[in-house]
Design a protein around this motif. Sequence first.
Motif, PDB file in Angstrom:
ATOM      1  N   LYS A   1       0.862  -1.182   0.000  1.00 20.88           N
ATOM      2  CA  LYS A   1       0.000   0.000   0.000  1.00 20.88           C
ATOM      3  C   LYS A   1       0.893   1.224   0.000  1.00 20.88           C
ATOM      4  O   LYS A   1       1.891   1.290   0.718  1.00 20.88           O
ATOM      5  CB  LYS A   1      -0.871   0.060   1.254  1.00 20.88           C
ATOM      6  N   HIS A   2       0.529   2.197  -0.814  1.00 20.79           N
ATOM      7  CA  HIS A   2       1.226   3.484  -0.894  1.00 20.79           C
ATOM      8  C   HIS A   2       0.164   4.551  -0.651  1.00 20.79           C
ATOM      9  O   HIS A   2      -0.709   4.760  -1.495  1.00 20.79           O
ATOM     10  CB  HIS A   2       1.876   3.636  -2.276  1.00 20.79           C
ATOM     11  N   ILE A   3       0.205   5.157   0.520  1.00 19.95           N
ATOM     12  CA  ILE A   3      -0.768   6.161   0.920  1.00 19.95           C
ATOM     13  C   ILE A   3      -0.064   7.513   0.964  1.00 19.95           C
ATOM     14  O   ILE A   3       1.000   7.642   1.567  1.00 19.95           O
ATOM     15  CB  ILE A   3      -1.357   5.864   2.319  1.00 19.95           C
ATOM     16  N   VAL A   4      -0.655   8.505   0.316  1.00 23.98           N
ATOM     17  CA  VAL A   4      -0.075   9.846   0.300  1.00 23.98           C
ATOM     18  C   VAL A   4      -1.140  10.834   0.757  1.00 23.98           C
ATOM     19  O   VAL A   4      -2.272  10.806   0.267  1.00 23.98           O
ATOM     20  CB  VAL A   4       0.431  10.232  -1.111  1.00 23.98           C
ATOM     21  N   LEU A   5      -0.764  11.693   1.704  1.00 28.29           N
ATOM     22  CA  LEU A   5      -1.640  12.756   2.194  1.00 28.29           C
ATOM     23  C   LEU A   5      -1.117  14.079   1.660  1.00 28.29           C
ATOM     24  O   LEU A   5       0.078  14.376   1.784  1.00 28.29           O
ATOM     25  CB  LEU A   5      -1.642  12.789   3.722  1.00 28.29           C
ATOM     26  N   LEU A   6      -2.001  14.862   1.068  1.00 29.22           N
ATOM     27  CA  LEU A   6      -1.606  16.118   0.438  1.00 29.22           C
ATOM     28  C   LEU A   6      -2.407  17.278   1.009  1.00 29.22           C
ATOM     29  O   LEU A   6      -3.601  17.149   1.261  1.00 29.22           O
ATOM     30  CB  LEU A   6      -1.864  16.050  -1.071  1.00 29.22           C
ATOM     31  N   ASP A   7      -1.734  18.408   1.172  1.00 30.15           N
ATOM     32  CA  ASP A   7      -2.380  19.652   1.579  1.00 30.15           C
ATOM     33  C   ASP A   7      -2.196  20.663   0.459  1.00 30.15           C
ATOM     34  O   ASP A   7      -1.071  20.887   0.008  1.00 30.15           O
ATOM     35  CB  ASP A   7      -1.748  20.204   2.859  1.00 30.15           C
ATOM     36  N   LEU A   8      -3.277  21.256   0.029  1.00 23.76           N
ATOM     37  CA  LEU A   8      -3.213  22.253  -1.032  1.00 23.76           C
ATOM     38  C   LEU A   8      -2.538  23.528  -0.552  1.00 23.76           C
ATOM     39  O   LEU A   8      -2.567  23.849   0.642  1.00 23.76           O
ATOM     40  CB  LEU A   8      -4.613  22.586  -1.539  1.00 23.76           C
TER      41      LEU A   8
ATOM     42  N   GLY B   1       2.918  -2.939 -12.404  1.00 22.02           N
ATOM     43  CA  GLY B   1       2.864  -3.222 -10.977  1.00 22.02           C
ATOM     44  C   GLY B   1       1.937  -2.327 -10.188  1.00 22.02           C
ATOM     45  O   GLY B   1       1.658  -2.607  -9.031  1.00 22.02           O
ATOM     46  N   LEU B   2       1.441  -1.241 -10.790  1.00 18.21           N
ATOM     47  CA  LEU B   2       0.463  -0.384 -10.115  1.00 18.21           C
ATOM     48  C   LEU B   2      -0.911  -0.993 -10.348  1.00 18.21           C
ATOM     49  O   LEU B   2      -1.445  -0.962 -11.449  1.00 18.21           O
ATOM     50  CB  LEU B   2       0.524   1.049 -10.650  1.00 18.21           C
ATOM     51  N   LEU B   3      -1.454  -1.583  -9.304  1.00 18.29           N
ATOM     52  CA  LEU B   3      -2.706  -2.322  -9.428  1.00 18.29           C
ATOM     53  C   LEU B   3      -3.938  -1.439  -9.288  1.00 18.29           C
ATOM     54  O   LEU B   3      -4.961  -1.702  -9.920  1.00 18.29           O
ATOM     55  CB  LEU B   3      -2.746  -3.437  -8.376  1.00 18.29           C
ATOM     56  N   ASP B   4      -3.847  -0.419  -8.444  1.00 17.03           N
ATOM     57  CA  ASP B   4      -5.010   0.418  -8.182  1.00 17.03           C
ATOM     58  C   ASP B   4      -4.539   1.759  -7.632  1.00 17.03           C
ATOM     59  O   ASP B   4      -3.530   1.827  -6.933  1.00 17.03           O
ATOM     60  CB  ASP B   4      -5.926  -0.258  -7.162  1.00 17.03           C
ATOM     61  N   ALA B   5      -5.265   2.819  -7.942  1.00 16.26           N
ATOM     62  CA  ALA B   5      -4.988   4.146  -7.395  1.00 16.26           C
ATOM     63  C   ALA B   5      -6.297   4.909  -7.314  1.00 16.26           C
ATOM     64  O   ALA B   5      -6.993   5.067  -8.316  1.00 16.26           O
ATOM     65  CB  ALA B   5      -3.985   4.896  -8.263  1.00 16.26           C
ATOM     66  N   LYS B   6      -6.623   5.344  -6.131  1.00 20.81           N
ATOM     67  CA  LYS B   6      -7.835   6.134  -5.901  1.00 20.81           C
ATOM     68  C   LYS B   6      -7.445   7.395  -5.141  1.00 20.81           C
ATOM     69  O   LYS B   6      -6.681   7.344  -4.184  1.00 20.81           O
ATOM     70  CB  LYS B   6      -8.856   5.363  -5.066  1.00 20.81           C
ATOM     71  N   VAL B   7      -7.989   8.516  -5.597  1.00 24.74           N
ATOM     72  CA  VAL B   7      -7.754   9.790  -4.928  1.00 24.74           C
ATOM     73  C   VAL B   7      -9.070  10.243  -4.318  1.00 24.74           C
ATOM     74  O   VAL B   7     -10.105  10.258  -4.987  1.00 24.74           O
ATOM     75  CB  VAL B   7      -7.212  10.845  -5.910  1.00 24.74           C
ATOM     76  N   TYR B   8      -9.009  10.612  -3.037  1.00 26.32           N
ATOM     77  CA  TYR B   8     -10.188  11.071  -2.308  1.00 26.32           C
ATOM     78  C   TYR B   8      -9.957  12.504  -1.837  1.00 26.32           C
ATOM     79  O   TYR B   8      -8.870  12.834  -1.367  1.00 26.32           O
ATOM     80  CB  TYR B   8     -10.446  10.183  -1.084  1.00 26.32           C
ATOM     81  N   PHE B   9     -10.971  13.341  -1.972  1.00 25.66           N
ATOM     82  CA  PHE B   9     -10.853  14.688  -1.433  1.00 25.66           C
ATOM     83  C   PHE B   9     -12.140  15.173  -0.786  1.00 25.66           C
ATOM     84  O   PHE B   9     -12.248  16.324  -0.409  1.00 25.66           O
ATOM     85  CB  PHE B   9     -10.346  15.697  -2.473  1.00 25.66           C
ATOM     86  N   ASP B  10     -13.091  14.299  -0.620  1.00 31.53           N
ATOM     87  CA  ASP B  10     -14.311  14.635   0.097  1.00 31.53           C
ATOM     88  C   ASP B  10     -14.127  14.172   1.545  1.00 31.53           C
ATOM     89  O   ASP B  10     -14.771  13.252   2.012  1.00 31.53           O
ATOM     90  CB  ASP B  10     -15.512  13.942  -0.566  1.00 31.53           C
ATOM     91  N   MET B  11     -13.180  14.846   2.216  1.00 31.98           N
ATOM     92  CA  MET B  11     -12.751  14.398   3.529  1.00 31.98           C
ATOM     93  C   MET B  11     -13.701  14.873   4.628  1.00 31.98           C
ATOM     94  O   MET B  11     -14.298  15.942   4.531  1.00 31.98           O
ATOM     95  CB  MET B  11     -11.336  14.921   3.823  1.00 31.98           C
TER      96      MET B  11
ATOM     97  N   LYS C   1      -6.573  14.217  -9.005  1.00 31.89           N
ATOM     98  CA  LYS C   1      -7.300  12.942  -9.099  1.00 31.89           C
ATOM     99  C   LYS C   1      -7.162  12.328 -10.490  1.00 31.89           C
ATOM    100  O   LYS C   1      -6.799  11.156 -10.624  1.00 31.89           O
ATOM    101  CB  LYS C   1      -8.771  13.163  -8.751  1.00 31.89           C
ATOM    102  N   SER C   2      -7.430  13.102 -11.518  1.00 30.88           N
ATOM    103  CA  SER C   2      -7.403  12.548 -12.873  1.00 30.88           C
ATOM    104  C   SER C   2      -6.004  12.095 -13.268  1.00 30.88           C
ATOM    105  O   SER C   2      -5.842  11.040 -13.882  1.00 30.88           O
ATOM    106  CB  SER C   2      -7.958  13.553 -13.876  1.00 30.88           C
ATOM    107  N   ARG C   3      -4.992  12.859 -12.910  1.00 28.26           N
ATOM    108  CA  ARG C   3      -3.622  12.505 -13.290  1.00 28.26           C
ATOM    109  C   ARG C   3      -3.120  11.260 -12.555  1.00 28.26           C
ATOM    110  O   ARG C   3      -2.499  10.379 -13.162  1.00 28.26           O
ATOM    111  CB  ARG C   3      -2.685  13.675 -13.031  1.00 28.26           C
ATOM    112  N   LEU C   4      -3.377  11.170 -11.256  1.00 30.13           N
ATOM    113  CA  LEU C   4      -2.867  10.029 -10.496  1.00 30.13           C
ATOM    114  C   LEU C   4      -3.649   8.753 -10.790  1.00 30.13           C
ATOM    115  O   LEU C   4      -3.050   7.679 -10.935  1.00 30.13           O
ATOM    116  CB  LEU C   4      -2.855  10.343  -9.001  1.00 30.13           C
ATOM    117  N   GLU C   5      -4.959   8.839 -10.895  1.00 26.28           N
ATOM    118  CA  GLU C   5      -5.744   7.635 -11.185  1.00 26.28           C
ATOM    119  C   GLU C   5      -5.469   7.124 -12.592  1.00 26.28           C
ATOM    120  O   GLU C   5      -5.563   5.917 -12.843  1.00 26.28           O
ATOM    121  CB  GLU C   5      -7.228   7.904 -10.965  1.00 26.28           C
ATOM    122  N   ALA C   6      -5.094   7.999 -13.508  1.00 18.07           N
ATOM    123  CA  ALA C   6      -4.796   7.594 -14.891  1.00 18.07           C
ATOM    124  C   ALA C   6      -3.501   6.795 -15.009  1.00 18.07           C
ATOM    125  O   ALA C   6      -3.249   6.189 -16.059  1.00 18.07           O
ATOM    126  CB  ALA C   6      -4.727   8.827 -15.786  1.00 18.07           C
TER     127      ALA C   6
END
Length: 99
Positions: A3-10, A39-49, A27-32
Motif C-alpha cells: 500500500k502506498h498512501i499519500v496525504l496532500l495539503d493544497l 505493478g500499479l494495481l489500483d490508485a484512488k484519490v479522495y478529497f471529500d474528507m 485525481k485525474s492525473r494520479l488515477e490515470a
Amino acid sequence: MVKHIVLLDLREDLTKEEQLEAMEGIKSRLEALVGKIDGLLDAKVYFDMIDTCNSRIVLDSTLESEEALRGYIVHPEHKLAGTYVKSKVANKRSADFFI
C-alpha cells in the motif's frame, strides 16, 4: 502487495475555484497511471474528507511489490503527474506498507 498512501495539503494561496480545479487535476492525473505503470494495481484519490481529517487529499494506491513501488516512484509518467501535483500542494506525507 504494498500500500502506498499519500496525504496532500493544497497551497493556501489557491482560491476556492483553483482548489477544486487542483483536486480534480490531481485525481485525474494520479488515477490515470493505472495501466500505464507496471505493478500499479489500483490508485484512488479522495478529497471529500470528513472535517476530522487534517489533510485535504488522500491517494490510496496498491502495488504488486516493493520493487513495483520503487519503479513507480521513478517512472516518467509518475514524474509528469508529480510535477502537476507539486505545483498545487504545500505539504506531502506518505506511508508505504505491506498488505
